[in-house]
Design a protein around this motif. Structure first.
Motif, PDB file in Angstrom:
ATOM      1  N   LEU A 162     -32.097 -37.913  -4.505  1.00 34.37           N
ATOM      2  CA  LEU A 162     -32.927 -39.107  -4.334  1.00 34.37           C
ATOM      3  C   LEU A 162     -32.130 -40.376  -4.617  1.00 34.37           C
ATOM      4  N   PHE A 163     -31.185 -40.287  -5.539  1.00 30.80           N
ATOM      5  CA  PHE A 163     -30.356 -41.452  -5.829  1.00 30.80           C
ATOM      6  C   PHE A 163     -29.439 -41.796  -4.652  1.00 30.80           C
ATOM      7  N   ILE A 164     -29.104 -40.794  -3.835  1.00 26.13           N
ATOM      8  CA  ILE A 164     -28.299 -41.066  -2.644  1.00 26.13           C
ATOM      9  C   ILE A 164     -29.079 -41.946  -1.667  1.00 26.13           C
ATOM     10  N   PRO A 225     -10.927 -36.695 -15.788  1.00 25.68           N
ATOM     11  CA  PRO A 225     -11.091 -37.179 -14.421  1.00 25.68           C
ATOM     12  C   PRO A 225     -11.901 -36.174 -13.628  1.00 25.68           C
ATOM     13  N   HIS A 226     -12.509 -36.599 -12.540  1.00 26.38           N
ATOM     14  CA  HIS A 226     -13.331 -35.676 -11.761  1.00 26.38           C
ATOM     15  C   HIS A 226     -12.944 -35.737 -10.299  1.00 26.38           C
ATOM     16  N   ILE A 227     -12.933 -34.601  -9.658  1.00 26.27           N
ATOM     17  CA  ILE A 227     -12.344 -34.474  -8.340  1.00 26.27           C
ATOM     18  C   ILE A 227     -13.176 -35.140  -7.257  1.00 26.27           C
ATOM     19  N   GLN A 228     -14.443 -35.459  -7.505  1.00 31.48           N
ATOM     20  CA  GLN A 228     -15.242 -36.113  -6.470  1.00 31.48           C
ATOM     21  C   GLN A 228     -14.747 -37.538  -6.231  1.00 31.48           C
ATOM     22  N   LEU A 229     -14.133 -38.142  -7.240  1.00 31.57           N
ATOM     23  CA  LEU A 229     -13.589 -39.472  -7.087  1.00 31.57           C
ATOM     24  C   LEU A 229     -12.130 -39.353  -6.664  1.00 31.57           C
ATOM     25  N   ASP A 243     -19.476 -40.489   1.332  1.00 33.21           N
ATOM     26  CA  ASP A 243     -19.087 -39.855   2.588  1.00 33.21           C
ATOM     27  C   ASP A 243     -19.734 -38.479   2.664  1.00 33.21           C
ATOM     28  N   ALA A 244     -19.406 -37.745   3.714  1.00 39.45           N
ATOM     29  CA  ALA A 244     -20.039 -36.439   3.933  1.00 39.45           C
ATOM     30  C   ALA A 244     -19.756 -35.474   2.789  1.00 39.45           C
ATOM     31  N   LEU A 251     -25.842 -32.570  -2.895  1.00 40.40           N
ATOM     32  CA  LEU A 251     -26.911 -31.643  -2.503  1.00 40.40           C
ATOM     33  C   LEU A 251     -26.709 -30.272  -3.136  1.00 40.40           C
ATOM     34  N   ALA A 252     -25.461 -29.797  -3.153  1.00 37.02           N
ATOM     35  CA  ALA A 252     -25.192 -28.499  -3.779  1.00 37.02           C
ATOM     36  C   ALA A 252     -25.551 -28.530  -5.259  1.00 37.02           C
ATOM     37  N   ALA A 253     -25.207 -29.628  -5.928  1.00 36.55           N
ATOM     38  CA  ALA A 253     -25.540 -29.759  -7.344  1.00 36.55           C
ATOM     39  C   ALA A 253     -27.050 -29.844  -7.547  1.00 36.55           C
ATOM     40  N   THR A 254     -27.739 -30.540  -6.636  1.00 38.66           N
ATOM     41  CA  THR A 254     -29.201 -30.671  -6.723  1.00 38.66           C
ATOM     42  C   THR A 254     -29.862 -29.305  -6.635  1.00 38.66           C
TER      43      THR A 254
END
Length: 285
Positions: A162-164, A225-229, A243-244, A251-254
């Motif tokens: 929802l935050f997206i 550090p986190h790989i999404q960034l 991005d995609a 979504l996977a985390a949700t």
């Protein structure tokens, strides 16, 4: 069911004939709204007081809806169809506690004005405040790049998806801002959370004077550090982009979070046979 009594004409001017009132419906809607407020309050109450999840203010705290009511109710159905929220979620977005937040009046206004967004980072299991407007306001910039008071392990934790949607709107309101936002290498809690609200020993929030331990597995991962960034070309920080890949990770985390499964359990009808109910339960797990 007993038949409704026949009423003679003319109908009473003060309302429908006896037996034809909608009191049951009103009571149901009222109880659904009450449950919504109670769920958010249960999650966003710390040390005995409801708090703004951003700044910790406990005075004049207001209930904020991430995806608001009509006309967004049509979008709500589409989010269900696309599995951005469970199909078992409440029929209206204003009745689903995982679509609500407590914020002070100030941050609630700024949230509705699309001055900032909140992004969930799966690799550190934290919701991060992002001042996308670039304003130097004392209500925005000091909170930028720090985690807000939302516990991903709570049964009523907001759906990150929802935050997206809210983030997309924020970006649309600031078309000339860079699409990639600089973030610090070292993402920490908001200052007020670090000061007295988080117990590093149990890795949990302190609620009503005690630690709210949901058996986190992140430990001290806030400092990692986190790989999404992705790393910026110039170094000295990370870049947060939408991005995609970021959407897919969110979504996977949700889908994997406890509140997704809790919502499915709440919205599933258990009126079938024992065998049927066991199959429903296993499908959710």
């Amino acid at each position: 069911m007993a038949p409704l009594p026949m009423s003679s004409l003319p109908f009473p001017p003060e309302g429908p004939p006896s037996g034809y009132s909608c009191s049951d419906h009103s009571s149901s809607a009222s109880s659904t709204t009450t449950a919504f407020k109670a769920g958010v309050k249960q999650r966003d109450t710390f040390c005995g007081a409801r708090c703004c999840i951003v700044c910790g203010e406990s005075e004049a705290v207001l209930l904020q809806i991430i995806i608001s009511l009509c006309p967004q109710s049509i979008m709500w159905d589409e989010l269900k169809n696309r599995r951005w929220v469970p199909s078992q979620a409440k029929d209206l977005p204003g009745h689903e506690p995982r679509n609500g937040l407590f914020m002070c009046a100030n941050h609630g206004i700024l949230f509705n004005q699309y001055r900032f967004f909140i992004r969930y980072i799966p690799t550190i299991s934290r919701f991060i405040f992002v001042n996308y407007s670039g304003s130097a306001s004392a209500s925005l910039q000091p909170f930028h790049g720090k985690a807000v008071a939302l516990d991903i392990q709570h049964e009523y934790a907001p759906f990150p998806s929802l935050f997206i949607i809210h983030e997309m709107r924020v970006r649309g309101f600031h078309p000339f801002q860079p699409t990639e936002t600089m973030m610090s290498d070292d993402i920490t809690w908001q200052d007020w959370i670090s000061s007295y609200l988080y117990d590093n020993t149990s890795d949990s929030f302190i609620c009503n004077g005690t630690s709210n331990n949901h058996t986190h597995n992140t430990g001290s991962s806030l400092q990692q550090p986190h790989i999404q960034l992705t790393m910026s070309a110039g170094g000295g920080g990370h870049v947060l982009a939408l991005d995609a890949d970021a959407i897919a990770d969110t979504l996977a985390a949700t889908h994997a979070m406890p509140s997704w499964k809790a919502c499915q359990m709440e919205g599933t009808h258990w009126t079938g046979t024992t065998k049927e109910n066991i199959q429903k339960y296993c499908a959710i797990l």
